[in-house]
Design a protein around this motif. Structure first.
Motif, PDB file in Angstrom:
ATOM      1  N   PHE A 106       0.811  -1.268  -0.047  1.00 33.72           N
ATOM      2  CA  PHE A 106       0.089  -0.073   0.085  1.00 33.72           C
ATOM      3  C   PHE A 106       0.891   1.178  -0.070  1.00 33.72           C
ATOM      4  N   LEU A 107       1.775   1.303   0.796  1.00 31.97           N
ATOM      5  CA  LEU A 107       2.811   2.530   1.047  1.00 31.97           C
ATOM      6  C   LEU A 107       3.482   2.688  -0.174  1.00 31.97           C
ATOM      7  N   GLU A 108       4.061   1.895  -0.826  1.00 30.44           N
ATOM      8  CA  GLU A 108       4.823   1.556  -2.120  1.00 30.44           C
ATOM      9  C   GLU A 108       4.194   2.134  -3.440  1.00 30.44           C
ATOM     10  N   HIS A 109       2.759   1.347  -3.509  1.00 33.02           N
ATOM     11  CA  HIS A 109       2.141   1.430  -4.672  1.00 33.02           C
ATOM     12  C   HIS A 109       0.654   2.386  -4.868  1.00 33.02           C
ATOM     13  N   MET A 110       0.129   2.587  -3.686  1.00 32.65           N
ATOM     14  CA  MET A 110      -1.148   3.104  -3.796  1.00 32.65           C
ATOM     15  C   MET A 110      -1.262   4.522  -4.523  1.00 32.65           C
ATOM     16  N   ALA A 111      -0.080   5.248  -4.131  1.00 34.94           N
ATOM     17  CA  ALA A 111      -0.122   6.553  -4.934  1.00 34.94           C
ATOM     18  C   ALA A 111      -0.003   6.697  -6.368  1.00 34.94           C
ATOM     19  N   ARG A 112       0.612   5.656  -6.802  1.00 31.80           N
ATOM     20  CA  ARG A 112       0.739   5.623  -8.534  1.00 31.80           C
ATOM     21  C   ARG A 112      -0.695   5.335  -9.135  1.00 31.80           C
ATOM     22  N   TRP A 113      -1.570   4.741  -8.327  1.00 33.35           N
ATOM     23  CA  TRP A 113      -2.893   4.293  -8.997  1.00 33.35           C
ATOM     24  C   TRP A 113      -3.805   5.274  -8.642  1.00 33.35           C
ATOM     25  N   GLY A 114      -3.674   6.287  -7.515  1.00 30.41           N
ATOM     26  CA  GLY A 114      -4.767   6.817  -7.083  1.00 30.41           C
ATOM     27  C   GLY A 114      -4.545   7.551  -5.651  1.00 30.41           C
ATOM     28  N   VAL A 115      -5.671   7.589  -5.121  1.00 34.16           N
ATOM     29  CA  VAL A 115      -5.311   8.206  -3.415  1.00 34.16           C
ATOM     30  C   VAL A 115      -4.172   7.419  -2.616  1.00 34.16           C
ATOM     31  N   PRO A 116      -3.292   8.201  -2.323  1.00 33.18           N
ATOM     32  CA  PRO A 116      -2.144   7.367  -1.666  1.00 33.18           C
ATOM     33  C   PRO A 116      -2.462   6.839  -0.223  1.00 33.18           C
ATOM     34  N   ALA A 117      -1.854   5.799   0.079  1.00 37.12           N
ATOM     35  CA  ALA A 117      -1.900   5.313   1.694  1.00 37.12           C
ATOM     36  C   ALA A 117      -1.507   6.551   2.545  1.00 37.12           C
ATOM     37  N   PRO A 118      -2.314   6.576   3.632  1.00 33.74           N
ATOM     38  CA  PRO A 118      -1.778   7.591   4.549  1.00 33.74           C
ATOM     39  C   PRO A 118      -0.693   7.359   5.354  1.00 33.74           C
ATOM     40  N   GLN A 119      -0.253   8.570   5.704  1.00 35.34           N
ATOM     41  CA  GLN A 119       1.290   8.464   6.234  1.00 35.34           C
ATOM     42  C   GLN A 119       0.941   7.788   7.680  1.00 35.34           C
ATOM     43  N   GLY A 120       1.847   6.991   8.073  1.00 38.34           N
ATOM     44  CA  GLY A 120       1.895   6.495   9.373  1.00 38.34           C
ATOM     45  C   GLY A 120       0.992   5.166   9.464  1.00 38.34           C
ATOM     46  N   LEU A 121       0.715   4.810   8.087  1.00 39.88           N
ATOM     47  CA  LEU A 121      -0.059   3.509   7.987  1.00 39.88           C
ATOM     48  C   LEU A 121       0.440   2.354   8.669  1.00 39.88           C
ATOM     49  N   THR A 122      -0.427   1.778   9.485  1.00 39.07           N
ATOM     50  CA  THR A 122       0.316   0.552  10.383  1.00 39.07           C
ATOM     51  C   THR A 122      -0.273  -0.572   9.553  1.00 39.07           C
ATOM     52  N   ASP A 123       0.212  -2.022  10.194  1.00 41.75           N
ATOM     53  CA  ASP A 123      -0.186  -3.093   9.548  1.00 41.75           C
ATOM     54  C   ASP A 123      -1.826  -3.789  10.390  1.00 41.75           C
ATOM     55  N   ASP A 124      -2.189  -2.939  11.011  1.00 43.39           N
ATOM     56  CA  ASP A 124      -3.237  -3.132  11.738  1.00 43.39           C
ATOM     57  C   ASP A 124      -4.519  -3.346  10.670  1.00 43.39           C
ATOM     58  N   PRO A 125      -5.207  -4.534  10.543  1.00 41.76           N
ATOM     59  CA  PRO A 125      -6.127  -5.069   9.403  1.00 41.76           C
ATOM     60  C   PRO A 125      -7.296  -3.709   9.285  1.00 41.76           C
ATOM     61  N   ARG A 126      -7.655  -3.157  10.274  1.00 38.93           N
ATOM     62  CA  ARG A 126      -8.513  -2.154  10.068  1.00 38.93           C
ATOM     63  C   ARG A 126      -7.949  -0.817   9.365  1.00 38.93           C
ATOM     64  N   ALA A 127      -6.881  -0.440   9.813  1.00 38.39           N
ATOM     65  CA  ALA A 127      -6.048   0.520   9.165  1.00 38.39           C
ATOM     66  C   ALA A 127      -5.894   0.160   7.779  1.00 38.39           C
ATOM     67  N   LEU A 128      -5.653  -0.967   7.317  1.00 37.07           N
ATOM     68  CA  LEU A 128      -5.400  -1.411   6.172  1.00 37.07           C
ATOM     69  C   LEU A 128      -6.666  -1.384   5.191  1.00 37.07           C
ATOM     70  N   ALA A 129      -7.695  -1.759   5.905  1.00 33.63           N
ATOM     71  CA  ALA A 129      -9.082  -1.907   5.147  1.00 33.63           C
ATOM     72  C   ALA A 129      -9.645  -0.428   4.866  1.00 33.63           C
ATOM     73  N   GLU A 130      -9.293   0.337   5.613  1.00 34.41           N
ATOM     74  CA  GLU A 130      -9.510   1.850   5.728  1.00 34.41           C
ATOM     75  C   GLU A 130      -8.899   2.730   4.553  1.00 34.41           C
TER      76      GLU A 130
END
Lengths: 255, 473
Positions: B170-194
């Motif tokens: 998510f951190l590496e590739h989301m930005a290239r496809w659209g809305v980037p992953a939030p900074q400080g993203l954790t590996d908590d499943p809820r955070a990843l789903a959000e």
């Protein structure tokens, strides 16, 4: 009762003790055992690997050899399943083979079926003072539907402390030529089964099929696990007299 | 045109690497056992499961037997409901139809609902070559797409990845496809789903064309049905102006009543739930409600060839629940990539070679990727006898080229088992070398002795003992 023994090629060649145990057990129970000389192999290896023609030839030999038998006992659940479940697929409908199979297959029994269903016995007057882990093999479990027959037989053995191997519905990874063709996956599966057997604290791992036992037993022996393997027939044949004559070795030489 | 991942080695070779990957083994063990147990509970609740299972199999068998009639009925009812039906005989044709339809909308972006049919025809790649970007919206498909990875499970395509790896992707590739992953993203499943939810929401609101598959198409009403868990499908199926559904011709059920059976079989077998969270059904187009243009692309791609095989055709009953994958002891240890196809596990081992005609060495290795334990058949909600089809395909594989070692071994065994005398001679020869068998055998036999000891060869065979016993008596 007069019972025809189909020993199977694997037992005949590598595990004659299992065959002797079947003979000893059935004779002790008052039955006559015959060994039709024309028998060789049920053809399971050829059939399961895709070699249908040699498998069919072996099926023809089997039905010729055991034609007219009242009951055929097979000390291997997977070979019994080959005959009962797959032979009907080998002959063309209406052929001589398919007619013979239809007549014979219902009278072919795994040892535990013969004892419980045909001979109506669960206590075979055996003595085996050991902790035994039982693992139901896939073809016994799913194709023959052996259910609780092996457990009832083992529970009735004097001195035997029966425990079940974890995840009993999971395959040990033998699978015939699968063990060679996909030896990495086969070993991974076998190692898990071996670990589950060791975890029971049993001295002996018991099954109804020597081929699966050869696979898991081969791993247990390599690991110097201290767990030995035994076909159910060898346990059911044991009595106070024969038990005293045998000193169990937990580790045979690893060949 | 193939569903095979390019350049994948035959199964045993790919499996070797997978078996040694401890992280993969850990993930797979945990995931398959969790779903397996959940399924067992969900199925155990129904005392008429056996009847449902045979009813599901019977409906599928009937439909396949009369597929010519039902396909025409689907065309008629979908067109009557305002949709357009297209016929694609293979992957290239299907991809060309979808590409033309998307170009016709003037759009260069499409959102996708998770679909095995479009994976099978490698639609995303075809669209990309035509300048169209396809955005996967199923969470696991999104992870696989972002990570430029391959799916490894029919239901849970990212089953091979742990959450730490997903966070990295998510951190590496989301930005290239659209809305980037939030900074400080954790590996908590809820955070990843959000993070995925925010990323996808923008996509749903801005894309006017969607592509889906379908779990079922009802012939008499022309209703297309998609079952899903996340709601992304509902978004794709309702918000866009144009909807294109690519559906294998085996997905048809005759009537709406027949759905009742599959709505009980599928969720319980698939996710182990009594009912999946979202079931979307649509019949053509409805003015002012949902997509105003609907195209149904009916895909053959080898299916009529499978239908011609009286043993193999039961594979076409498959409703893609993936219960067989979760129950399979082989899949549990190798994961899906080793099967080299979008259809992994036991069903893949019988479907992929049939759809592709056993053309490659990888295809011919797949029917052997099983110990024939029968766990797959036991859990299959439409009673596909997978072991039976595996053996049937093995019979075709041995007709193919190569396999000289195996053929020699089988011929040798055939000779030794051809008569009691031949067998006894072989047994005597074996007994003569007992005690001299090395611990590690060379050549093909090393596949056994690398990890397992060989049983000690007895002094005499059973039949010899029996003969002597008779003589002594």
């Amino acid at each position: 009762m007069r019972i025809a023994l189909f020993i199977t090629c694997v037992n005949d060649t590598l595990f004659p003790d299992t065959g002797r145990a079947v003979v000893e057990l059935l004779e002790r129970l008052g039955h006559e055992v015959v060994f039709p000389q024309g028998q060789t192999c049920c053809g399971q290896m050829h059939y399961n690997t895709g070699y249908r023609r040699p498998a069919t030839k072996l099926a023809v030999r089997f039905v010729q050899t055991f034609d007219g038998a009242d009951a055929v006992v097979v000390p291997s659940a997977s070979c019994a399943a080959m005959i009962r479940e797959h032979y009907p697929r080998l002959g063309r409908s209406g052929s001589r083979l398919s007619r013979k199979v239809a007549a014979l297959a219902p009278r072919v029994y795994d040892l535990t079926e013969l004892l419980v269903d045909v001979l109506g016995v669960t206590d075979v007057d055996a003595y085996y003072p050991h902790r035994v882990a039982y693992h139901p093999t896939c073809h016994g479990l799913r194709m023959l539907g052996l259910g609780d027959r092996p457990y009832r037989l083992l529970r009735a053995v004097r001195g035997l402390d029966l425990v079940e191997v974890g995840r009993p519905e999971e395959c040990c990874g033998f699978g015939g030529t699968f063990a060679l063709k996909n030896s990495d996956v086969s070993t991974a599966m076998g190692a898990d089964k071996a670990r589950q057997a060791v975890d029971t604290g049993a001295e002996v791992l018991c099954m109804v099929d020597n081929s699966c036992l050869m696979h898991v037993g081969g791993i247990l022996q390599r690991q110097r696990s201290g767990v030995r393997v035994a076909h159910i027939a060898e346990i059911l044949a044991r009595t106070e007299t024969s038990e005293a004559a045998v000193s169990p070795t937990t580790e045979e030489a690893d060949r | 045109m193939s569903a095979t991942f390019l350049g994948m080695p035959p199964f045993p070779e790919a499996a070797r690497a997978a078996v040694e990957d401890s992280q993969l083994r850990h993930n797979l063990h945990k995931a398959t056992h969790t779903i397996r147990d959940k399924r067992g509970q969900a199925v155990g609740e129904l005392d008429d499961w056996a009847e449902l299972r045979s009813e599901g199999a019977a409906i599928k068998e009937h439909t396949l037997r009369h597929l010519d009639r039902y396909l025409e009925q689907v065309e008629e009812s979908v067109q009557r409901a305002g949709g357009t039906v297209h016929w694609a005989s293979d992957a290239a044709e299907a991809n060309a139809i979808v590409t033309r339809l998307v170009h016709g909308t003037g759009q260069s972006d499409v959102v996708k609902v998770k679909s095995m049919a479009t994976q099978e025809i490698e639609l995303n790649r075809a669209l990309e070559q035509a300048g169209i970007t396809a955005y996967e919206t199923d969470l696991a498909e999104l992870i696989v797409q972002l990570g430029q990875d391959l799916p490894s499970h029919i239901l849970v395509p990212a089953i091979h990845l742990g959450r730490a790896r997903i966070r990295e992707i998510f951190l590496e590739h989301m930005a290239r496809w659209g809305v980037p992953a939030p900074q400080g993203l954790t590996d908590d499943p809820r955070a990843l789903a959000e993070a995925a939810r925010v990323h996808l929401r923008e996509r749903f609101l801005n894309t006017r064309t969607a592509i889906s598959g379908a779990n079922f198409v009802v012939a008499d009403s022309g209703t297309t049905v998609v079952l899903e868990s996340e709601g992304n499908g509902r978004m794709c199926l309702t918000l866009p102006e144009t909807l294109i559904s690519v559906v294998g011709i085996e997905k048809i059920v005759p009537t709406f009543d027949d759905l009742e059976v599959f709505m009980q079989l599928l969720p319980r077998s698939s996710t182990g739930e009594r009912m999946n969270p979202y079931t979307s059904m649509w019949s053509g187009v409805a003015p002012g409600d949902g997509p105003q243009e609907f195209h149904l692309v009916l895909l053959d791609n080898g299916r009529t060839d499978v239908l011609a095989d009286t043993v193999g055709r039961q594979a076409l009953r498959c409703i893609r629940c993936s219960a067989c994958l979760n129950a399979c002891p082989v899949y549990e240890r190798t994961g899906g990539h080793a099967y080299g196809s979008v259809y992994p596990g036991p069903i893949g081992a019988i479907l992929t070679p049939q759809l592709q005609g056993m053309s490659s060495e990888t295809d011919r290795s797949l029917p052997y990727a099983s110990s024939l334990c029968g766990a797959c058949y036991e859990v299959c909600p439409v009673a596909i006898d997978i072991p039976e089809v595996l053996v049937h395909l093995r019979e075709q594989a041995v007709e193919g080229p190569g396999r000289t070692g195996e053929k020699a071994m089988m011929a040798g065994a055939e000779a030794a088992l051809s008569s009691p005398a031949a067998l006894e001679a072989a047994q005597r020869a074996a007994s003569a070398v007992r005690g001299a068998v090395p611990r590690h055998l060379p050549g093909a036999a090393s596949a056994w002795t690398d990890t397992r000891s060989v049983p000690e060869i007895p002094e005499e065979s059973f039949r010899r003992w029996w003969k002597k016993r008779g003589e002594e008596r």
